[in-house]
Design an enzyme around this catalytic site. Structure first.
Site, PDB file in Angstrom:
ATOM      1  N   GLU A 161      -3.044  -6.241  10.505  1.00  0.00           N
ATOM      2  CA  GLU A 161      -2.372  -7.402   9.402  1.00  0.00           C
ATOM      3  C   GLU A 161      -1.438  -8.312  10.100  1.00  0.00           C
ATOM      4  O   GLU A 161      -0.437  -8.696  10.340  1.00  0.00           O
ATOM      5  CB  GLU A 161      -1.114  -6.623   8.704  1.00  0.00           C
ATOM      6  CG  GLU A 161      -2.027  -5.376   8.489  1.00  0.00           C
ATOM      7  CD  GLU A 161      -0.953  -4.927   7.098  1.00  0.00           C
ATOM      8  OE1 GLU A 161       0.011  -5.067   7.078  1.00  0.00           O
ATOM      9  OE2 GLU A 161      -1.748  -3.917   5.829  1.00  0.00           O
ATOM     10  N   GLU A 350      -6.306   1.699   6.107  1.00  0.00           N
ATOM     11  CA  GLU A 350      -4.982   2.143   5.589  1.00  0.00           C
ATOM     12  C   GLU A 350      -4.725   2.410   4.265  1.00  0.00           C
ATOM     13  O   GLU A 350      -5.699   0.911   3.490  1.00  0.00           O
ATOM     14  CB  GLU A 350      -3.041   1.823   5.957  1.00  0.00           C
ATOM     15  CG  GLU A 350      -3.426   1.158   7.407  1.00  0.00           C
ATOM     16  CD  GLU A 350      -1.675   0.698   7.618  1.00  0.00           C
ATOM     17  OE1 GLU A 350      -1.375   0.348   7.399  1.00  0.00           O
ATOM     18  OE2 GLU A 350      -1.897  -0.284   9.320  1.00  0.00           O
TER      19      GLU A 350
HETATM   20  C1  BGC Z   1       1.360  -1.523   7.824  1.00  0.00           C
HETATM   21  C2  BGC Z   1       2.170   0.307   8.107  1.00  0.00           C
HETATM   22  C3  BGC Z   1       3.084   0.198   6.738  1.00  0.00           C
HETATM   23  C4  BGC Z   1       2.531   0.510   5.866  1.00  0.00           C
HETATM   24  C5  BGC Z   1       3.382   0.849   4.997  1.00  0.00           C
HETATM   25  C6  BGC Z   1       1.222  -1.655   6.153  1.00  0.00           C
HETATM   26  O1  BGC Z   1       1.434  -3.010   6.544  1.00  0.00           O
HETATM   27  O2  BGC Z   1       0.080  -1.090   8.652  1.00  0.00           O
HETATM   28  O3  BGC Z   1       2.553   0.088   9.636  1.00  0.00           O
HETATM   29  O4  BGC Z   1       3.664   1.397   7.043  1.00  0.00           O
HETATM   30  O5  BGC Z   1       1.508  -1.122   5.366  1.00  0.00           O
HETATM   31  O6  BGC Z   1       3.899  -0.195   4.408  1.00  0.00           O
END
Ligand code: BGC
Length: 440
Positions: A161, A350
């Site tokens: 990110e 993610e």
């Molecule tokens: C990040 C994670 C974070 C998740 C939830 C993402 O932006 O890569 O490290 O925990 O979002 O906020």
């Protein structure tokens, strides 16, 4: 999803490992940042977090029990190079070696992220991203990583990110927590892209097998208010360029176009060229290191209309415990727009939802909302696949509850519940549901 689609889960070193000062680990910007008064909810730190450093084997046994096919984790740079460059810390290498061995022994494919926000303090003190030498420091680190781990690891991601990394020097509550002018920040991003390019070269050169390299951006995603051509274009435009936002630097193309096409996007240049460092054009060739697969972190999206711009979500609509909107339809459009532009198989690296659940008297964690969330997003991905988008896999965020940055331990994102008092783990209902899905 098609047969070879992989199902996994993700974590990041600072959020789970703990052992912040053990076995020769150096200090990172997050180790320092959490000491600041009032920045982290409850004054918490990641000093212990999930104590994964000491419980790694038991955690991998849980992954195995859940049938995970892949696991995305990040390396704490300061664990293997305490000062960022120079002296290597063998104990750090040993830890990741045994983590990787354990994954492989359990049939779980490792995916490594090199940088998930925990820059070595020693490098930050020399300017961090603001120093052009950062690209060489990062390449040195990347070399150590592939030399030691690429005999067993095939998949790597350079940065997690970059948009949020940029936010962290634009005043967001994230280490290092600074706010600099665009004239300073845009060159920092440029150096980050250069670091990606240099790292890719060195990784390919020293890798012990034919490795696959990507990175894991986030972004501002748009999905159309109606399926009219105009609204679809408005949503696509929002996803590409974040057009309705002043924070243009959150756009996808500012980061991915240089890597994929060797040039900054036109709209971006129109807005930001004045801030790029002198001679930036000469770096574009080195930055242009096309990815082998495309990764995308996805949490929520904005409804876009050609006429109205962003359309407000309905009052009382679905939200998570931190008030983020739940917009599964956004993921379908995100992968469509990305596939159209970059033409690579896409992995969701993610996607997840936080809540405030607990272990009930029956010993179970009833997180039906998380099951719904995953199911809805996978359904939308399935639609995208049937519309011709090539997808590689899905990594749920997160494997287990963990240190949620500025929110400390307030929000839980895991498929596995962590009792932070006892470090006892409990697979949540969503974890079992995910297991059955993978089995099926
Ligand atoms: C990040 C994670 C974070 C998740 C939830 C993402 O932006 O890569 O490290 O925990 O979002 O906020």
């Amino acid at each position: 999803m098609k047969k070879n689609f992989i199902y996994g889960a993700a974590t990041a070193a600072y959020q789970i490992e703990g052992a912040y000062n053990e076995d020769g680990k150096g200090v990172s910007i997050w180790d320092m940042y959490v000491k600041k008064e009032g920045v982290i909810f409850g004054g918490e730190t990641g000093n212990v977090a999930c104590d994964h450093y000491h419980r790694m084997k038991a955690d991998i046994a849980l992954m195995k029990e859940m049938g995970l096919q892949a696991y995305r984790f990040s390396i704490a740079w300061t664990r293997i190079l305490p000062n960022g460059i120079g002296e290597i810390n063998q104990k750090g290498i040993d830890f990741y070696n045994s983590l990787i061995d354990e994954l492989v022994a359990n049939g779980i494919e490792p995916y490594i992220t090199l940088y998930h926000w925990d820059m070595p303090m020693a490098l930050y003190n020399q300017g961090g991203f603001a120093n052009r030498a950062f690209a060489d420091w990062f390449a040195e680190y990347a070399k150590v990583v592939v030399e030691n781990f690429s005999d067993r690891v095939k998949y790597f991601m350079t940065f997690n990110e970059p948009q949020c990394i940029f936010g962290s020097f634009q005043g967001d509550n994230r280490a290092p927590g600074i706010k600099v002018s665009l004239g300073e920040a845009i060159p920092m991003v440029h150096n980050m892209l250069l670091a990606h390019g240099k790292a890719v070269d060195i990784m390919r050169k020293y890798a012990k097998q034919d490795i696959q390299i990507s990175y894991a951006p986030t972004g501002i995603f748009g999905y159309p208010d109606t399926e009219s051509e105009e609204d679809i274009e408005a949503a696509n435009n929002c996803t590409r360029e974040g057009v309705f936002d002043l924070t243009w630097w959150s756009s996808i193309t500012w980061y991915s176009d240089p890597i994929m096409f060797g040039k900054y996007p036109e709209e971006g240049l129109r807005r930001l060229e004045q801030y790029l460092p002198k001679g930036w054009e000469k770096d574009m060739e080195q930055i242009h290191r096309p990815l082998d697969f495309y990764c995308q972190n996805f949490y929520d999206a904005k409804r876009c209309s050609a006429k109205k711009g962003y359309v407000q979500e309905k009052v009382g609509g679905k939200r998570n415990s931190d008030n983020w909107v739940i917009t599964p339809e956004g993921i379908r459009w995100a992968v469509k727009f990305l596939y159209e532009r970059y033409k690579l198989p896409i992995y969701i690296t993610e996607n997840g939802i936080c809540g405030h659940e607990w272990v009930s008297d029956d010993g179970k964690v009833h997180d039906q909302f998380r099951i719904d969330f995953i199911k809805w997003h996978l359904k939308e991905l399935e639609k995208a696949e049937s519309e011709g988008v090539e997808l590689g896999g899905y990594f749920h965020w997160s494997f287990m509850d963990n240190f949620e940055w500025a929110l400390g331990y307030k929000e839980r994102f895991g498929l596995v519940f962590v009792d932070y008092q006892t470090q006892k783990r409990t697979i949540k209902e969503s974890g079992y549901w995910y297991r059955d899905l993978i089995k099926g």
